[in-house]
Design an enzyme around this catalytic site. Structure first.
Site, short mmCIF file in Angstrom:
data_model
loop_
_atom_site.label_atom_id
_atom_site.label_comp_id
_atom_site.label_asym_id
_atom_site.label_seq_id
_atom_site.Cartn_x
_atom_site.Cartn_y
_atom_site.Cartn_z
N LYS A 158 46.66 65.27 64.76
CA LYS A 158 46.78 64.43 63.56
C LYS A 158 47.42 63.11 63.97
O LYS A 158 48.27 63.08 64.87
CB LYS A 158 47.65 65.17 62.54
N SER A 191 46.70 66.72 53.58
CA SER A 191 46.47 65.46 54.26
C SER A 191 45.93 65.62 55.69
O SER A 191 45.48 64.63 56.27
CB SER A 191 47.78 64.68 54.33
N SER A 216 49.76 70.49 53.45
CA SER A 216 48.82 69.62 54.16
C SER A 216 48.12 70.25 55.35
O SER A 216 47.18 69.67 55.89
CB SER A 216 49.52 68.34 54.63
#
Lengths: 484, 490
Positions: B79, B154, B178
């Protein structure tokens, strides 16, 4: 100024509280391993944390905690068993994270205080730990430059109650506070290097009426400025109040060049710091064993030392005060006293000749003059066994400041050993009596002053090596014999 | 066999035994990325050169007799909020465009030490604020099961990359769901460890008291492998648990396991197809010997408001550092310091991030802090206590991971409140700091699409291994995790 009569004279009481920031004498910063050193090239003592880099996390320096706790205990405060670090938010270019890690609702310690010479006890409100900000430099051309070497350096803030009633008391409080922190090894307390900083809250009120609105004074970078700023602010507020105007609650900046304070920001423009516990740091837990250990390791503090010196060594309060001006000097004195076994003499030398030499050379400690306790003790011994008279000893001391030799070597080299040969002294005395018939006659008639006029030439003839007491004795004997 | 069909442990084994070179796997992976990524849109940067170099180094090391690590030669995606020295780590935000960290996150260091090969950085909602991936300033990942839909967020890019078979393993971060929510919407496993289990050093902060790094993989088995590599005390994070790395649990059966089903998680907001799929999954758990026990977590409805007070308060604080002074693009504004800071932040942050900064600033402001932040802390303590009480009677609490199926991109972008409710079922475990896993529970139809449903398993604090073991046994029996989207076969 701070005496009751002053307030009676002006009709106003002054109420003063101090906030002192003090840099802890750690090797590294509060939350990272960067060196906390003064004077390094800009932005060379920084890491991702100091730079406020995303993702960098604080890790508490336990050495800083130990020093802060030591300060708290030296000042008689009560440590919080679980104090907390909080974030204090404001935007400025020298604050890399947009917040300062400080303590707010749960400071490291509360209470405690310091006693002034008058016996007045100045209470402390709290001591808390926090990190320093960086430095913004505005005077190098069009741009503001930022140096983050100082960002994250460990500080304690020591907040007094508003117990002080004048500039002189404030000065004494600061002096006592500084020496306590220095003796405890907490901080170097060097205002010029910024390791001690002071903000002052001042308000005025009529005796018997509630306290007035206070102004906070900043940018006080010496004790002298603290005194001057308080005096100025007192006068300013008095003028306002006597003209029927109100004192506004505000932060004022001391301008040392113009010797006045001026508004920095008013209360309406004060920041909302939005304190909340820093989620990156668990509570600072101090268990009873840790507190007890740090308390046991506390060095003897200046007030206690002065009392002991007066009691055990018979020093005067003045000498004790001079010798406790710094921890280095106090330690030097104690070591000299131990080695010489003559504390009074050690005190005399340090409080007078050495202190004068230090002052003349603008130096701080006897070590700066290459003097060691052992050398001083040797010098004292040479005087005590009659090898040196006081004048010779002063010459040796002076030589010690620039030479690596021992006092004994210097005595030999300078030919300063006292002349104990009575025949030689008698000869010099006879010459002096013969050459100063008038003085000799007066002396015979009992005028002691005249005797001094005879001693001088003898000392001169001996090159300063004759023992003045022996000379005096010889002169009296010879004058008597002549009369007989 | 193509690398797309191997899980991380199988891949590592093939490399370790010399049956396959790391370089071949990496070339394979880069080729898949080149084929699929233009359609998927999951990645913000492909690290082709460094991955090839590293692959050759690993192959050489093995040839020289070095003991291969637990993830030897396994390609991974990170990420965009996990710092790697010199690799752009922009957190999906213009305010960090081009920022290359001077240091590497602990979890990334541990991946590297185990022999993993980072092949790409993945898109995410800006500063991890969002549930659809649409709040990225640089690209919106698509759901491999239906390209018109969100992969969740996310950790949108990492989840999409794993589900599409680009890599077997990715690291995301989970503040309020997330990792778990996108794992559920993409039909893969995603795990949020107990708070403090994985180091946050080098994870760009959103809500520091909630943030945890979490692995995403196609199998729970690989999540366990990753957790073993990543966990263990880190002195650089003061909230790191002082515990040894998590070893895989030896549990081989769910027989007798008491599984709590909280009624509050099956309320009106729950999509009927999700409910039906979860009911089936609960039946499968019972068939495996687990005992279903009704439990109550009465304050569940307060979790979302509580979360949006605490997380935004911390976020507003954490994001104060993006001021244009030291890094990131600077906008001069009127030339004053305040003007530059305001202009930089105004141009750098997206709408959702600004909304949360405003919220977070408000809830901590003078005169309001006690009513908002203080009250939210009290609610958090209550949620924690309710979980603790429930865990007196059960070993695990199970529920849907997300209340709906993957929604269409754009469907909720104009309605932040409905977007916030996507996290209604994941936020409670975050507030309580508990280990929580999303594992594929099955699939449901929505029109022409087959969409994944996730089953959430939550355990008591510290019971990470037990939660993962239950998930592994469930997936081993149900095999939902072996289904692949059509895109992955291309």
């Amino acid at each position: 100024m701070s005496s009751p009569s002053a307030s009676a004279a002006t009709g106003w009481n002054t109420v003063i509280g101090l906030e002192v920031h003090c840099q802890l004498a750690t090797r590294t910063k509060l939350f990272c391993a960067c060196a906390a050193e003064f004077g390094a090239p800009p932005n060379t003592r920084v890491c991702p944390l100091c730079l406020g880099a995303p993702g960098a996390l604080p890790v508490l320096n336990q050495g800083a905690v130990a020093l802060a706790l030591r300060a708290a205990l030296a000042l008689g405060c009560t440590p919080d068993p679980a104090s907390r670090f909080e974030r204090k938010h404001y935007f400025y270019c020298d604050l890399p994270k947009g917040y300062q890690i400080s303590q707010f609702a749960r400071p490291l310690a509360r209470g405690g205080g310091l006693e002034l010479a008058s016996g007045k006890f100045v209470r402390l409100q709290r001591i808390h730990m926090e990190e320093d900000a960086g430095k913004a430099i505005h005077d190098r051309g069009a741009h503001t430059l930022v140096d983050l070497n100082r960002a994250g350096v460990p500080l304690i803030e020591i907040v007094s109650e508003a117990d002080l009633s004048g500039a002189e008391e404030a000065h004494e409080y600061l002096t006592r506070l500084k020496e306590t922190l220095q003796f405890a090894g907490v901080s170097e307390c060097d205002m010029e290097r910024g390791s001690l900083r002071c903000d002052v809250n001042v308000s005025l009120h009529r005796p018997g009426t509630p306290w007035g609105t206070r102004a906070e004074l900043k940018n006080l970078n010496s004790f002298k400025n603290v005194v001057a700023a308080i005096e100025h602010e007192r006068a300013r507020q008095r003028v306002e109040l006597e003209a029927g105007r109100r004192v506004r609650q505000e932060t004022r900046l001391w301008d040392p060049e113009r010797a006045e304070t001026r508004t920095l920001r008013s209360k309406e423009n004060e920041q909302d710091y939005r304190y909340f516990p820093d989620p990156d740091l668990p509570p600072l837990v101090l268990d009873a064993a840790t507190i007890a250990r740090v308390r046991a390791e506390l060095p003897e503090l200046p007030a206690a030392r002065r009392a002991r010196w007066q009691r055990d060594f018979g020093l005067t309060p003045y000498d004790a005060g001079v010798l406790s001006a710094s921890r280095a000097l106090a330690d030097f004195f104690e070591e000299s006293a131990r080695l010489s076994q003559r504390p009074k003499e050690a005190a005399n030398w340090l409080a007078n000749d050495v202190a004068a030499a230090l002052a003349a050379a603008r130096l701080d400690t006897p070590a700066d003059l290459h003097l060691t306790p052992a050398r001083l003790a040797q010098l004292i011994a040479l005087v005590a066994d009659g090898t040196l008279h006081i004048g010779g000893a002063r010459s040796v001391l002076k030589a010690l400041f620039t030479r690596a030799a021992t006092p004994a070597e210097l005595v030999a080299e300078l030919g300063l050993a006292q002349v104990r040969d009575t025949a030689a002294i008698d000869d010099w005395c006879r010459v002096a009596i013969a050459a100063n018939a008038r003085a000799a006659a007066d002396a015979r008639a009992g005028e002691l002053k005249a005797l001094g006029a005879l001693i001088g030439p003898v000392m001169k003839a001996s090159g300063g090596r004759a023992n003045p007491a022996a000379v005096r004795e010889a002169l009296l004997r010879l004058l008597r014999e002549e009369r007989a | 066999m193509s690398s797309a069909e191997l899980d991380a442990s199988a891949m590592r084994g093939a490399h370790a035994r010399g049956e396959r070179s790391v370089r071949l796997t990496i070339e394979d992976t880069l080729a898949r990325i080149a084929r699929i990524e233009p359609t998927l849109g999951a990645l913000s940067a492909v690290l082709a050169d460094s991955a090839r170099t590293r692959a050759d180094e690993l192959d050489a090391a093995r040839a020289n007799g070095f003991e291969p690590g637990a993830l030897f030669g396994v390609p991974v995606v990170l990420k965009a909020n996990l710092c790697q020295t010199g690799v752009e780590t922009n957190c999906g935000s213009r305010v960090l465009a081009g920022w290359r960290p001077p240091y590497t996150a602990t979890v990334v260091e541990r991946l590297l030490a185990a022999g993993a090969v980072p092949v790409a950085v993945a898109h995410m909602d800006e500063f991890a604020m969002g549930s659809s991936g649409e709040n990225s300033a640089f690209g919106r990942a698509r759901n491999p099961w239906d390209l018109a839909r969100t992969p969740g967020g996310s950790s949108s890019g990492p989840a999409a990359a794993v589900a599409a078979g680009l890599v077997p393993l990715a690291l995301g971060s989970d503040t309020g769901g997330s990792v778990r929510q996108p794992a559920a919407l993409c039909g893969i496993a995603g795990f949020k460890p107990s708070y403090g289990r994985l180091s946050r050093h080098g994870l760009v902060a959103f809500g520091s008291s909630l943030d945890q790094v979490g692995p995403l993989a196609r199998s729970v088995r690989d999540v366990e492998l990753a957790l073993e590599v990543l966990s263990g005390f880190d002195e650089r994070d003061s909230t790191s648990l002082r515990a040894a790395p998590v070893a895989r649990s030896a549990r081989t059966s769910l027989a007798g396991l008491r599984v709590g089903v909280p009624q509050e998680y099956f309320g009106a907001g729950l999509d009927a197809r999700v409910r039906a799929t979860i009911e089936t999954a609960l039946g499968e758990l019972e068939a495996l010997g687990a005992r279903r026990v009704p439990v109550s977590l009465p304050s569940t409805a307060l979790a979302i408001p509580c979360y949006y007070v605490l997380a935004t308060a911390e976020a507003a604080s954490n994001l104060a550092r993006f001021d244009g002074v030291r890094y990131g693009p600077r906008v001069d504004g009127d030339g004053s310091l305040e003007g530059m800071q305001a202009a930089t932040r105004g141009a750098g942050f997206g709408a959702e991030v600004k909304r949360r900064i405003l919220l977070g600033t408000f809830v901590l402001s003078h005169g309001y802090a006690e009513a908002w932040y203080g009250k939210a802390l009290a609610v958090r303590a209550r949620l924690r206590a309710e979980f603790e009480a429930a865990f007196a009677a059960v070993e695990l609490i199970v529920s849907p991971t997300a209340p709906t199926l993957a929604f269409r991109l754009g469907e909720k972008s104009a309605d932040p409140l409905s977007m916030y409710l996507s996290d209604a079922l994941t936020v409670p475990a975050s507030l309580a700091g508990l280990p929580a896993l999303s594992v594929p529970a099955g699939f449901a139809r929505d029109g022409a699409s087959e969409l994944a449903v996730g089953l959430q398993l939550v355990g008591p604090f510290g019971a990470d291994a037990e939660v993962l073991a239950a998930g592994r046994l469930f997936e081993g029996a149900t095999r939902h995790h072996q289904r692949r989207p059509a895109l992955a076969a291309s």
